[in-house]
Design a protein around this motif. Structure first.
Motif, PDB file in Angstrom:
ATOM      1  N   HIS A 132      -8.266   9.882  -2.613  1.00  0.00           N
ATOM      2  CA  HIS A 132      -8.417   8.428  -1.580  1.00  0.00           C
ATOM      3  C   HIS A 132      -9.626   7.712  -1.295  1.00  0.00           C
ATOM      4  O   HIS A 132     -10.390   8.784  -1.187  1.00  0.00           O
ATOM      5  CB  HIS A 132      -7.947   8.976  -0.285  1.00  0.00           C
ATOM      6  N   GLY A 172     -12.580  11.627   5.482  1.00  0.00           N
ATOM      7  CA  GLY A 172     -10.685  12.563   5.645  1.00  0.00           C
ATOM      8  C   GLY A 172     -10.674  13.367   6.502  1.00  0.00           C
ATOM      9  O   GLY A 172      -9.457  13.794   7.501  1.00  0.00           O
ATOM     10  N   TRP A 194      -0.589  12.616   2.266  1.00  0.00           N
ATOM     11  CA  TRP A 194      -0.520  11.359   1.484  1.00  0.00           C
ATOM     12  C   TRP A 194       0.883  11.092   1.990  1.00  0.00           C
ATOM     13  O   TRP A 194       0.297   9.830   2.523  1.00  0.00           O
ATOM     14  CB  TRP A 194      -0.231  10.928   0.394  1.00  0.00           C
ATOM     15  N   MET A 203       0.424   2.994  -3.593  1.00  0.00           N
ATOM     16  CA  MET A 203      -0.399   3.327  -3.048  1.00  0.00           C
ATOM     17  C   MET A 203      -0.562   4.674  -2.801  1.00  0.00           C
ATOM     18  O   MET A 203      -0.578   6.187  -3.363  1.00  0.00           O
ATOM     19  CB  MET A 203      -1.825   2.582  -2.354  1.00  0.00           C
ATOM     20  N   HIS A 204       0.263   4.878  -2.059  1.00  0.00           N
ATOM     21  CA  HIS A 204       0.536   6.123  -1.027  1.00  0.00           C
ATOM     22  C   HIS A 204       1.600   6.528  -2.150  1.00  0.00           C
ATOM     23  O   HIS A 204       0.980   7.999  -2.421  1.00  0.00           O
ATOM     24  CB  HIS A 204       0.681   5.685   0.652  1.00  0.00           C
ATOM     25  N   HIS A 258       0.482   8.333  -5.363  1.00  0.00           N
ATOM     26  CA  HIS A 258      -0.114   9.402  -5.683  1.00  0.00           C
ATOM     27  C   HIS A 258       0.257  11.057  -4.577  1.00  0.00           C
ATOM     28  O   HIS A 258       0.038  11.599  -5.356  1.00  0.00           O
ATOM     29  CB  HIS A 258      -1.548   9.093  -4.287  1.00  0.00           C
ATOM     30  N   SER A 273       0.683  -1.034   0.185  1.00  0.00           N
ATOM     31  CA  SER A 273      -0.067   0.361  -0.029  1.00  0.00           C
ATOM     32  C   SER A 273       0.839   1.326  -0.110  1.00  0.00           C
ATOM     33  O   SER A 273       0.637   2.155  -0.523  1.00  0.00           O
ATOM     34  CB  SER A 273      -1.104   0.161   1.156  1.00  0.00           C
ATOM     35  N   LYS A 281     -12.017  16.381   1.418  1.00  0.00           N
ATOM     36  CA  LYS A 281     -11.919  15.701   1.627  1.00  0.00           C
ATOM     37  C   LYS A 281     -13.624  15.041   2.293  1.00  0.00           C
ATOM     38  O   LYS A 281     -14.497  16.414   2.251  1.00  0.00           O
ATOM     39  CB  LYS A 281     -10.937  15.737   3.268  1.00  0.00           C
ATOM     40  N   HIS A 307      -1.062   4.727   8.533  1.00  0.00           N
ATOM     41  CA  HIS A 307      -1.280   3.460   8.730  1.00  0.00           C
ATOM     42  C   HIS A 307      -0.512   2.255   9.270  1.00  0.00           C
ATOM     43  O   HIS A 307      -1.014   1.182   9.640  1.00  0.00           O
ATOM     44  CB  HIS A 307      -1.580   3.757   7.051  1.00  0.00           C
TER      45      HIS A 307
END
Length: 179
Positions: free
Chosen positions: A143, A81, A154, A54-55, A58, A50, A77, A161
Motif C-alpha cells: 500500500h 500502517g 486489505w 485497488m483493495h 491486491h 478503490s 508495514k 475506508h
C-alpha cells in the motif's frame, strides 16, 4: 476482528450508503462545495473504484505464490500502517490530494451506477471472504502509505475506508442541506 465480522460491518456500511442515495437527486450528487473538492457522487465513485480496482485487486495478488511487497518497505508495514491496524481505523484527518486525471474520480452517470457499484463490492467481498484463511499471511502487496499488507488486512481496509469516508459524507450532507 475476524473476516466474517469485517464483512458484516462492511455490509452494514454499504447498505447505509446505498439507502442514503435515495435522499439525493443527481444535481446534489454532482455539486461540489468548492472547485477542487469532490462532490458526494465523486466520493461514492472513489469508494467503489478503490475497493474494486485497488483493495480487492491486491487481495487477488496476495493469492499468487511468491507474492511479496514490491517497495522499500517490502515485508513490513510503515509506522502509519502499524498505527492504523492497531487502532482498527484510519485516522480522523482529511487527506487532500491535488486534483489529477489519475486520482480525481469522475462524476457519476446515475444513481443506478452507484447502487450497482456498491452491490458489486458487497458481492465480491462475500465471494472472497471464505477464501481469506487459505491465503498465507506472508503474501503481501504494498500500500503506498501503509506498507506491506496481507489479504486479510486489505479486506479489513475496505471496511475502514468506507467508515473513514462517513465523515466526508457528513460534511457534504451539511453542505447540501441534506442532514
Amino acid at each position: 476482528m475476524h473476516a466474517k465480522q469485517t464483512l458484516e460491518k462492511f455490509e452494514e456500511l454499504a447498505g447505509l450508503y446505498e439507502r442514503q442515495l435515495e435522499r439525493y437527486d443527481m444535481e446534489q450528487l454532482t455539486r461540489s462545495p468548492e472547485k477542487n473538492e469532490w462532490s458526494l457522487g465523486q466520493m461514492y465513485v472513489h469508494l467503489i473504484q478503490s475497493a474494486l480496482h485497488m483493495h480487492l485487486r491486491h487481495i487477488e495478488s496476495c493469492r499468487e505464490p511468491g507474492q511479496q511487497a514490491s517497495n522499500e518497505t517490502a515485508g513490513s508495514k510503515t509506522e502509519e500502517g502499524l498505527a492504523v491496524f492497531a487502532l482498527g481505523a484510519l485516522p480522523p484527518i482529511r487527506i487532500r490530494v491535488p486534483a489529477s486525471r489519475a486520482y480525481t474520480p469522475s462524476q457519476p452517470e446515475s444513481k443506478q451506477q452507484l447502487t450497482e457499484g456498491l452491490q458489486e463490492v458487497v458481492r465480491r467481498m462475500r465471494q472472497i471472504e471464505p477464501e481469506l484463511d487459505s491465503i498465507p499471511l506472508s503474501r503481501t502487496a504494498a500500500h503506498p502509505r501503509l506498507g506491506a499488507l496481507n489479504a486479510k488486512e486489505w479486506f479489513s481496509l475496505i471496511e475502514m475506508h468506507y467508515r473513514h469516508h462517513l465523515r466526508q459524507k457528513e460534511r457534504l450532507d451539511v453542505f447540501l442541506g441534506a442532514e
